[in-house]
Each structure stands twice: as C-alpha cells, then as structure tokens.
Design a protein around this motif. Structure first.
Motif, PDB file in Angstrom:
ATOM      1  N   ALA A   1       0.804  -1.224   0.000  1.00 29.20           N
ATOM      2  CA  ALA A   1       0.000   0.000   0.000  1.00 29.20           C
ATOM      3  C   ALA A   1       0.838   1.275   0.000  1.00 29.20           C
ATOM      4  O   ALA A   1       0.543   2.208  -0.765  1.00 29.20           O
ATOM      5  CB  ALA A   1      -0.966  -0.012   1.176  1.00 29.20           C
ATOM      6  N   PRO A   2       1.891   1.399   0.802  1.00 28.75           N
ATOM      7  CA  PRO A   2       2.653   2.660   0.783  1.00 28.75           C
ATOM      8  C   PRO A   2       3.404   2.905  -0.521  1.00 28.75           C
ATOM      9  O   PRO A   2       3.766   4.036  -0.827  1.00 28.75           O
ATOM     10  CB  PRO A   2       3.650   2.503   1.932  1.00 28.75           C
ATOM     11  CG  PRO A   2       3.178   1.373   2.747  1.00 28.75           C
ATOM     12  CD  PRO A   2       2.342   0.525   1.869  1.00 28.75           C
ATOM     13  N   PHE A   3       3.632   1.857  -1.314  1.00 31.19           N
ATOM     14  CA  PHE A   3       4.424   2.006  -2.526  1.00 31.19           C
ATOM     15  C   PHE A   3       3.581   2.192  -3.786  1.00 31.19           C
ATOM     16  O   PHE A   3       4.125   2.350  -4.871  1.00 31.19           O
ATOM     17  CB  PHE A   3       5.334   0.778  -2.704  1.00 31.19           C
ATOM     18  CG  PHE A   3       6.256   0.578  -1.546  1.00 31.19           C
ATOM     19  CD1 PHE A   3       7.322   1.435  -1.334  1.00 31.19           C
ATOM     20  CD2 PHE A   3       6.045  -0.454  -0.632  1.00 31.19           C
ATOM     21  CE1 PHE A   3       8.172   1.256  -0.256  1.00 31.19           C
ATOM     22  CE2 PHE A   3       6.888  -0.637   0.446  1.00 31.19           C
ATOM     23  CZ  PHE A   3       7.949   0.229   0.638  1.00 31.19           C
ATOM     24  N   ARG A   4       2.295   2.187  -3.657  1.00 26.38           N
ATOM     25  CA  ARG A   4       1.432   2.386  -4.826  1.00 26.38           C
ATOM     26  C   ARG A   4       1.368   3.861  -5.181  1.00 26.38           C
ATOM     27  O   ARG A   4       1.321   4.719  -4.315  1.00 26.38           O
ATOM     28  CB  ARG A   4       0.026   1.870  -4.524  1.00 26.38           C
ATOM     29  CG  ARG A   4      -0.014   0.382  -4.453  1.00 26.38           C
ATOM     30  CD  ARG A   4      -1.440  -0.119  -4.491  1.00 26.38           C
ATOM     31  NE  ARG A   4      -1.415  -1.562  -4.331  1.00 26.38           N
ATOM     32  CZ  ARG A   4      -2.052  -2.216  -3.386  1.00 26.38           C
ATOM     33  NH1 ARG A   4      -2.799  -1.573  -2.518  1.00 26.38           N
ATOM     34  NH2 ARG A   4      -1.971  -3.511  -3.315  1.00 26.38           N
ATOM     35  N   ARG A   5       1.337   4.103  -6.447  1.00 26.19           N
ATOM     36  CA  ARG A   5       1.234   5.474  -6.910  1.00 26.19           C
ATOM     37  C   ARG A   5      -0.217   5.908  -6.861  1.00 26.19           C
ATOM     38  O   ARG A   5      -1.129   5.133  -7.150  1.00 26.19           O
ATOM     39  CB  ARG A   5       1.725   5.596  -8.341  1.00 26.19           C
ATOM     40  CG  ARG A   5       3.210   5.553  -8.449  1.00 26.19           C
ATOM     41  CD  ARG A   5       3.604   5.956  -9.834  1.00 26.19           C
ATOM     42  NE  ARG A   5       4.462   4.911 -10.374  1.00 26.19           N
ATOM     43  CZ  ARG A   5       4.799   4.802 -11.621  1.00 26.19           C
ATOM     44  NH1 ARG A   5       4.327   5.650 -12.507  1.00 26.19           N
ATOM     45  NH2 ARG A   5       5.591   3.863 -12.019  1.00 26.19           N
ATOM     46  N   ALA A   6      -0.390   7.139  -6.495  1.00 29.74           N
ATOM     47  CA  ALA A   6      -1.746   7.696  -6.494  1.00 29.74           C
ATOM     48  C   ALA A   6      -2.196   7.893  -7.931  1.00 29.74           C
ATOM     49  O   ALA A   6      -1.401   8.170  -8.831  1.00 29.74           O
ATOM     50  CB  ALA A   6      -1.772   9.017  -5.749  1.00 29.74           C
ATOM     51  N   ALA A   7      -3.470   7.766  -8.144  1.00 26.07           N
ATOM     52  CA  ALA A   7      -4.018   7.971  -9.490  1.00 26.07           C
ATOM     53  C   ALA A   7      -3.839   9.443  -9.863  1.00 26.07           C
ATOM     54  O   ALA A   7      -3.979  10.332  -9.022  1.00 26.07           O
ATOM     55  CB  ALA A   7      -5.489   7.596  -9.503  1.00 26.07           C
ATOM     56  N   PRO A   8      -3.510   9.700 -11.103  1.00 24.19           N
ATOM     57  CA  PRO A   8      -3.342  11.109 -11.505  1.00 24.19           C
ATOM     58  C   PRO A   8      -4.676  11.837 -11.413  1.00 24.19           C
ATOM     59  O   PRO A   8      -5.737  11.248 -11.612  1.00 24.19           O
ATOM     60  CB  PRO A   8      -2.856  11.013 -12.946  1.00 24.19           C
ATOM     61  CG  PRO A   8      -3.222   9.649 -13.416  1.00 24.19           C
ATOM     62  CD  PRO A   8      -3.312   8.788 -12.203  1.00 24.19           C
ATOM     63  N   PRO A   9      -4.622  13.109 -11.076  1.00 24.60           N
ATOM     64  CA  PRO A   9      -5.878  13.865 -10.970  1.00 24.60           C
ATOM     65  C   PRO A   9      -6.559  13.962 -12.340  1.00 24.60           C
ATOM     66  O   PRO A   9      -5.887  13.964 -13.372  1.00 24.60           O
ATOM     67  CB  PRO A   9      -5.425  15.229 -10.467  1.00 24.60           C
ATOM     68  CG  PRO A   9      -4.001  15.319 -10.795  1.00 24.60           C
ATOM     69  CD  PRO A   9      -3.466  13.914 -10.833  1.00 24.60           C
ATOM     70  N   PRO A  10      -7.855  14.016 -12.357  1.00 24.09           N
ATOM     71  CA  PRO A  10      -8.551  14.104 -13.654  1.00 24.09           C
ATOM     72  C   PRO A  10      -8.237  15.434 -14.334  1.00 24.09           C
ATOM     73  O   PRO A  10      -8.032  16.443 -13.688  1.00 24.09           O
ATOM     74  CB  PRO A  10     -10.034  13.998 -13.273  1.00 24.09           C
ATOM     75  CG  PRO A  10     -10.088  14.342 -11.818  1.00 24.09           C
ATOM     76  CD  PRO A  10      -8.750  14.002 -11.234  1.00 24.09           C
ATOM     77  N   ARG A  11      -8.210  15.379 -15.625  1.00 29.35           N
ATOM     78  CA  ARG A  11      -7.914  16.595 -16.396  1.00 29.35           C
ATOM     79  C   ARG A  11      -9.175  17.460 -16.460  1.00 29.35           C
ATOM     80  O   ARG A  11     -10.273  16.945 -16.610  1.00 29.35           O
ATOM     81  CB  ARG A  11      -7.428  16.222 -17.771  1.00 29.35           C
ATOM     82  CG  ARG A  11      -6.153  15.449 -17.657  1.00 29.35           C
ATOM     83  CD  ARG A  11      -5.627  15.138 -19.003  1.00 29.35           C
ATOM     84  NE  ARG A  11      -4.532  14.223 -18.857  1.00 29.35           N
ATOM     85  CZ  ARG A  11      -3.411  14.301 -19.510  1.00 29.35           C
ATOM     86  NH1 ARG A  11      -3.257  15.264 -20.381  1.00 29.35           N
ATOM     87  NH2 ARG A  11      -2.475  13.448 -19.302  1.00 29.35           N
ATOM     88  N   PRO A  12      -8.996  18.741 -16.365  1.00 26.25           N
ATOM     89  CA  PRO A  12     -10.159  19.626 -16.314  1.00 26.25           C
ATOM     90  C   PRO A  12     -10.913  19.727 -17.634  1.00 26.25           C
ATOM     91  O   PRO A  12     -12.010  20.228 -17.665  1.00 26.25           O
ATOM     92  CB  PRO A  12      -9.559  20.970 -15.902  1.00 26.25           C
ATOM     93  CG  PRO A  12      -8.139  20.911 -16.234  1.00 26.25           C
ATOM     94  CD  PRO A  12      -7.754  19.463 -16.198  1.00 26.25           C
ATOM     95  N   TRP A  13     -10.389  19.421 -18.750  1.00 24.42           N
ATOM     96  CA  TRP A  13     -11.119  19.612 -20.020  1.00 24.42           C
ATOM     97  C   TRP A  13     -11.817  18.424 -20.476  1.00 24.42           C
ATOM     98  O   TRP A  13     -12.125  17.449 -20.512  1.00 24.42           O
ATOM     99  CB  TRP A  13     -10.221  20.130 -21.146  1.00 24.42           C
ATOM    100  CG  TRP A  13      -9.121  19.216 -21.534  1.00 24.42           C
ATOM    101  CD1 TRP A  13      -9.177  18.267 -22.465  1.00 24.42           C
ATOM    102  CD2 TRP A  13      -7.807  19.175 -21.013  1.00 24.42           C
ATOM    103  NE1 TRP A  13      -7.993  17.637 -22.586  1.00 24.42           N
ATOM    104  CE2 TRP A  13      -7.110  18.189 -21.684  1.00 24.42           C
ATOM    105  CE3 TRP A  13      -7.117  19.871 -20.025  1.00 24.42           C
ATOM    106  CZ2 TRP A  13      -5.793  17.891 -21.424  1.00 24.42           C
ATOM    107  CZ3 TRP A  13      -5.822  19.561 -19.815  1.00 24.42           C
ATOM    108  CH2 TRP A  13      -5.186  18.572 -20.502  1.00 24.42           C
TER     109      TRP A  13
END
Length: 183
Positions: free
Chosen positions: A171-183
């Motif tokens: 769990a600590p080594f997982r990358r967070a999902a990228p934030p959604p793009r605004p467009w």
C-alpha cells in the motif's frame, strides 16, 4: 523489477499457504493423540483409586465386597484428609472421563475443534493432559478425510492472510491515481 516483486509476493503467499496446510492438517492427529492421553490418564486414575480403596479395606478389615462408597464413608469418619484426597481423585477421574466422552461422541471432523478449549482455557486435570499431549505430540501427515479437510481450510486461510499482508505491505508504494484533467 516489477516482475521480481510479483514473483516474491506470490512465492511468499504460496509458502504461507503450504505452511498453514501442514499445520492445519496436524489437528486431527493431535486430537487422536489427546484422546489417547486422556484415556491413559483416566486408567491411571482408576488404578490409583482402586489401589487406595483396596489398601483402606485391608487396613480397616472391611469386607471384600464393600464398595468404594462404603470405604469412603469409613475413611471420612477415621481419616478425613485421606477421604478428601480420594474424593478429589474421583473428581479428576470424572473430568477426564467427561472430556474423553465428549471427544468420542463427536465426529472425527469436530474432534480437533473440541480439543482446542482444553489447550486454551482448560482447567485442572484436563488441561494437564492437554499440555502433556501437546508436549509429546510428534507431527505427522495422516492421510484421512479430516486431515484433508483441515489441510485445505488451512491452505485457504494461509493464502488469504498472506495476500492480505502483502496488500498491506504494498500500500505505501502504490502510486496515487493522476488527478482528472479539467477539459
């Protein structure tokens, strides 16, 4: 690197499952060993009681057909401490016989589950027998239906726990999902 991490995680999960299988498959064999120890201790207790009653009969010149209850009443009048000790022996024998009776009345699949309380919360003579049975038990892999059932349950439980621990460790080594793009 990801390949090695996955391989190591799966290997540890498999090892934990196999270890849990081997440990859980021991339960029916231990239950049989525990039952034999209960029966042996009960026989020893019966012989001790019979010997003490016989000695009391001879010492007090009681008739040979006097039962243990009559001897106990006689001892209560003459030797209260010896009578109390004989009563305690009879209580230990009753506890051992009751534990053995519960195990023999149960199906072979349930016997390991009935033996567990004696190891964890047992009291008196039954707990002593459980402790000595555990100390003298030799692990083996019996080829029986109860051993197979407990082994498979142990395998599933071991793999489940290993997967849960692996997930928590990753769990600590997982990358967070990228934030959604605004467009």
């Amino acid at each position: 690197m990801r390949f090695l991490g996955r391989w190591l995680g799966q290997s540890l999960t498999l090892a934990a499952g196999i270890l849990a299988l081997a440990l859980a498959a021991q339960a029916p064999g231990f239950a049989e060993h525990y039952m034999a120890a209960l029966e042996q201790r009960a026989q020893e207790q019966r012989a001790d009681i019979a010997g003490r009653v016989d000695v009391a009969r001879r010492f007090y010149s009681l008739p040979d057909n006097a039962d243990a209850r009559a001897v106990l009443l006689h001892l209560t009048e003459r030797e209260p401490a010896n009578a109390a000790s004989l009563r305690q022996s009879a209580q230990r024998l009753a506890a051992l016989e009751a534990a053995y009776g519960r195990l023999t009345a149960a199906s072979p699949l349930l016997r390991p589950l009935l033996a567990v309380p004696a190891l964890t919360i047992g009291n008196g003579a039954v707990a002593d027998v459980a402790d000595s049975a555990l100390a003298t038990y030799t692990p083996r892999l019996p080829l029986s239906l109860p051993a197979l059932v407990y082994g498979i349950a142990g395998l599933f439980l071991g793999v489940l726990l290993a997967e849960a621990l692996a997930s928590l460790a990753q769990a600590p080594f997982r990358r967070a999902a990228p934030p959604p793009r605004p467009w």
